[in-house]
Scaffold this active site. Structure first.
Site, PDB file in Angstrom:
ATOM      1  CD  GLU A 129      -1.366  -6.192   7.824  1.00  0.00           C
ATOM      2  OE1 GLU A 129      -2.324  -6.769   7.287  1.00  0.00           O
ATOM      3  OE2 GLU A 129      -0.245  -6.707   7.977  1.00  0.00           O
ATOM      4  CD  GLU A 149       4.941  -6.429   7.532  1.00  0.00           C
ATOM      5  OE1 GLU A 149       3.708  -6.478   7.568  1.00  0.00           O
ATOM      6  OE2 GLU A 149       5.600  -5.702   8.291  1.00  0.00           O
TER       7      GLU A 149
END
Length: 163
Positions: A129, A149
């Site tokens: 990210e 995740e």
């Protein structure tokens, strides 16, 4: 104070090289996040900086043409989940405090100077990210990018993914 940090070096060409240093996988601890934000802000304030490269520790002897390629080979393995225990126990301020993830990614995305994430090895979870928040990304052919995740049914929440 934790062991994780970043460094900043500005070359004669006006490129600021921000290096993430938190072995073994360059996890994004609170210390690293704070240092990354401070290094990025410093680069944005400096008149001699024209562009920013975010990378991991590297060895220029191995791959002199791809910044970020090197012996360490881990851009970032993601957020350091051990930091959550300090938050749950109310000790986060004592261990270095928390930084808003969105503040970091918003700073990178809104910067008027171009930024590039130079990725080798792992760029997982929050590490990916951070790379996605940069204006551009470059990677070696063997780089591994992912959001692990998602396998756990958890939405990426680092601030670099529009959800």
């Amino acid at each position: 104070m934790g062991k994780g940090r970043t460094t900043i070096e500005v070359g004669a060409d006006g490129v600021a090289l921000i290096t993430i240093i938190n072995p073994p996988v360059n996890s994004l601890s609170f210390d690293v996040l704070r240092s990354l934000k401070e290094s990025y802000d410093q680069a944005l304030r400096r008149d001699d900086v024209k562009a920013i490269v975010v990378t991991d520790e590297y060895d220029m002897k191995l791959t002199p043409y791809v910044i970020g390629a090197g012996a360490k080979g881990k851009f970032s393995g993601g957020f350091d989940i051990s930091g959550f225990s300090g938050v749950q126990e109310g000790k986060a301020e004592q261990s270095g405090g928390a930084i808003s993830i969105e503040i970091l990614t918003d700073t990178v995305e809104a910067a008027r100077k171009p930024s590039v994430a130079a990725i080798e090895g792992l760029a997982l979870g929050g590490g990916l990210e951070v790379a996605m928040a940069c204006h551009a990304r470059i990677s070696t052919p063997t780089a591994q990018l992912g959001l692990p995740e998602l396998q756990l049914g958890i939405l990426p929440g680092f601030g670099g993914m529009p959800i």
